[in-house]
Motif scaffolding. Sequence first.
Motif, mmCIF file in Angstrom:
data_model
loop_
_atom_site.group_PDB
_atom_site.id
_atom_site.type_symbol
_atom_site.label_atom_id
_atom_site.label_comp_id
_atom_site.label_asym_id
_atom_site.label_seq_id
_atom_site.Cartn_x
_atom_site.Cartn_y
_atom_site.Cartn_z
ATOM 1 N N VAL A 178 0.750 -1.164 -0.148
ATOM 2 C CA VAL A 178 -0.057 0.092 0.060
ATOM 3 C C VAL A 178 0.729 1.345 0.000
ATOM 4 N N ALA A 179 2.143 1.158 0.875
ATOM 5 C CA ALA A 179 2.630 2.288 0.819
ATOM 6 C C ALA A 179 3.179 3.091 -0.245
ATOM 7 N N HIS A 180 3.521 2.407 -1.131
ATOM 8 C CA HIS A 180 4.265 3.118 -2.469
ATOM 9 C C HIS A 180 3.135 3.561 -3.355
ATOM 10 N N SER A 181 1.893 2.694 -3.265
ATOM 11 C CA SER A 181 0.903 3.215 -4.262
ATOM 12 C C SER A 181 0.247 4.584 -3.612
ATOM 13 N N ILE A 182 0.006 4.610 -2.371
ATOM 14 C CA ILE A 182 -0.368 5.744 -1.713
ATOM 15 C C ILE A 182 0.502 6.993 -1.771
ATOM 16 N N THR A 235 9.773 7.483 -11.435
ATOM 17 C CA THR A 235 9.904 8.522 -12.380
ATOM 18 C C THR A 235 8.812 9.311 -12.618
ATOM 19 N N ALA A 236 7.894 8.690 -13.178
ATOM 20 C CA ALA A 236 6.471 9.428 -13.514
ATOM 21 C C ALA A 236 5.802 10.282 -12.352
ATOM 22 N N ALA A 237 6.166 9.866 -11.156
ATOM 23 C CA ALA A 237 5.636 10.687 -10.005
ATOM 24 C C ALA A 237 6.706 11.651 -9.467
ATOM 25 N N GLY A 238 7.779 12.035 -10.379
ATOM 26 C CA GLY A 238 8.443 13.179 -10.229
ATOM 27 C C GLY A 238 10.163 12.676 -9.803
ATOM 28 N N LEU A 239 10.207 11.508 -9.197
ATOM 29 C CA LEU A 239 11.548 11.100 -8.744
ATOM 30 C C LEU A 239 12.239 10.248 -9.934
ATOM 31 N N HIS A 240 13.449 10.953 -10.402
ATOM 32 C CA HIS A 240 14.113 10.154 -11.601
ATOM 33 C C HIS A 240 14.816 9.026 -11.061
ATOM 34 N N VAL A 241 14.566 7.900 -11.378
ATOM 35 C CA VAL A 241 15.144 6.711 -10.636
ATOM 36 C C VAL A 241 16.171 6.001 -11.793
ATOM 37 N N ASP A 242 17.551 5.972 -11.608
ATOM 38 C CA ASP A 242 18.528 5.187 -12.329
ATOM 39 C C ASP A 242 18.765 3.803 -11.881
ATOM 40 N N SER A 300 12.098 1.651 0.006
ATOM 41 C CA SER A 300 13.356 2.843 -0.090
ATOM 42 C C SER A 300 12.800 3.832 -1.124
ATOM 43 N N LEU A 301 12.259 3.491 -2.292
ATOM 44 C CA LEU A 301 11.701 4.494 -3.216
ATOM 45 C C LEU A 301 10.645 5.120 -2.659
ATOM 46 N N THR A 302 9.782 4.357 -1.978
ATOM 47 C CA THR A 302 8.534 5.030 -1.260
ATOM 48 C C THR A 302 9.162 6.094 -0.059
ATOM 49 N N ASN A 303 10.162 5.651 0.609
ATOM 50 C CA ASN A 303 10.744 6.596 1.595
ATOM 51 C C ASN A 303 11.156 7.898 0.955
ATOM 52 N N VAL A 304 11.804 7.762 -0.104
ATOM 53 C CA VAL A 304 12.494 8.829 -1.138
ATOM 54 C C VAL A 304 11.340 9.647 -1.403
ATOM 55 N N VAL A 305 10.485 9.082 -2.034
ATOM 56 C CA VAL A 305 9.390 10.117 -2.632
ATOM 57 C C VAL A 305 8.576 10.815 -1.526
ATOM 58 N N ARG A 306 8.395 10.056 -0.474
ATOM 59 C CA ARG A 306 7.375 10.709 0.665
ATOM 60 C C ARG A 306 8.083 11.627 1.689
ATOM 61 N N HIS A 307 9.382 11.289 2.022
ATOM 62 C CA HIS A 307 10.301 12.127 2.863
ATOM 63 C C HIS A 307 11.385 12.900 2.220
ATOM 64 N N ALA A 308 12.058 12.427 1.438
ATOM 65 C CA ALA A 308 13.381 12.995 1.094
ATOM 66 C C ALA A 308 13.328 14.529 0.544
ATOM 67 N N GLY A 309 12.342 14.591 -0.331
ATOM 68 C CA GLY A 309 12.531 15.874 -1.266
ATOM 69 C C GLY A 309 13.441 15.727 -2.377
ATOM 70 N N ALA A 310 13.759 14.610 -2.753
ATOM 71 C CA ALA A 310 14.910 14.204 -3.844
ATOM 72 C C ALA A 310 14.488 14.313 -5.226
ATOM 73 N N SER A 350 15.245 12.736 10.528
ATOM 74 C CA SER A 350 13.961 13.406 10.840
ATOM 75 C C SER A 350 13.177 13.629 9.739
ATOM 76 N N THR A 351 13.522 14.018 8.729
ATOM 77 C CA THR A 351 12.947 14.213 7.428
ATOM 78 C C THR A 351 13.227 13.461 6.135
ATOM 79 N N GLY A 352 14.213 12.753 6.088
ATOM 80 C CA GLY A 352 14.394 12.003 5.081
ATOM 81 C C GLY A 352 14.155 10.522 5.126
ATOM 82 N N ALA A 353 14.656 9.576 4.332
ATOM 83 C CA ALA A 353 14.267 8.215 4.169
ATOM 84 C C ALA A 353 14.210 7.767 5.620
ATOM 85 N N GLY A 354 15.276 8.025 6.203
ATOM 86 C CA GLY A 354 15.325 7.272 7.602
ATOM 87 C C GLY A 354 14.615 7.723 8.573
ATOM 88 N N SER A 355 13.498 8.475 8.558
ATOM 89 C CA SER A 355 12.646 8.831 9.545
ATOM 90 C C SER A 355 11.649 7.664 9.818
#
Length: 435
Positions: free
Chosen positions: A203-207, A299-306, A331-341, A368-373
Amino acid sequence: MREPTPRPPLTQRLPHGVRTALSWCAVVACLPLLYVVTLTDGESPLPVGAAHFGFAAAMAVPMVWARRRPCAVLAVLLAELVVAVASAQSAERIWPLLPAADLLVCLITATRTRRRGLVAAAATLIVQQAVWHGTLLAQGLRVAAPGFLALSLLLGLGVVVAWTAGTTLRQRREYGQALRAQAELQAVTADRLRIARELHDMVAHSIGVIAIQAGAGARVIDSRPDQARQALGAIEAAGRQTLQGLRHMLGVLREPPAAGEPETWAGPGSETGSGSGSGSGLGLPAGLADLDRLAATTTAAGLHVDVRRRGTPRELPPAVDRCAFRIVQESLTNVVRHAGARHCQVVLDYAPGELRVDITDDGRGTASTGAGSTGAGSTGGGYGIAGMRERAALLDGRLSAGPRPQGGFRVTAALPLPQHAPVRESGRSTHEEAR
């Protein structure tokens, strides 16, 4: 998987009437032997004396109910012992009552409460000692004679041994029950945690994708309607795919596989918002074959993934393949939601003895704000990195996560691999491969 119900013992499969009939047959078969062993000196087995036979039957018949009502049967045997001594019966006639009472003490202690076992042992010990010393006094013998004291000690030792044996049997039964209860609790806890991990991963990634697309669509709905329409389409696709995955998981939970069939909890990559693929809607486990589709959706959600692959790709054990995909997905879910990358790199390194997965981003990278939250020691309430660590630990792997000195966040996992895994025959990914 669903375990077949074990069959009860043969004696419990027999009807109640048959078991009762067999008990009576056993008692009747023992009557001749009991009659013979209770003859006094000078008595002949034949002709059969009615009084003697009745006395033997009175000792044997109560044993029919020994299994169902051992306390009552023990009381009857002790009463018979007292009556026999009061009627001046010799020791040759009454001695079978002594070991029979000891056996009942063992049975009561093993199958009833600890208190009942102690009461039964104490009552048996008191009655046996009283009867023994009363018989000696009635015959004018010296109770304190060394030989009689040794026999008295032997009688008491028999009761103590019977009580000890019964206590040991009861403790072993209780210990086995406690172990089974603990195993059941651990199994329930493991299943609950596994379901929680799968639901989180599903669920987390899709949400996260839905939230990003909804925000983007809301910003451009007036100025760029076409882009807003594409965002709404992506939201609809992600919602439908997640619903498919949830339906599949509920089906697995409601109808466990039969004995011998593998149990799968994870849905396909498409069920977690990784796009449509060969596994869509089929309930196949997600794996690294869905990694490129996951990267495209993210990537379509705004985070370029290589995605980069090093070493020689090989066929992975299903558990390792699924675990690696779930680690990348979380990890990608955390980056999208928390990291602002804006950029994230995924590296799969097929080393000789292990698969190394490395995910780095260029976001804020703080605990506190990145993926590690979602990791241990954070102030947030998430379970992402904790779940990844649990997955890696189940495969004897390692996982580390934390901010990078140069900025951003890094998640690194090392999962053990078989030494002689076959080389994968399929073609390489369309993403860049680096050695």
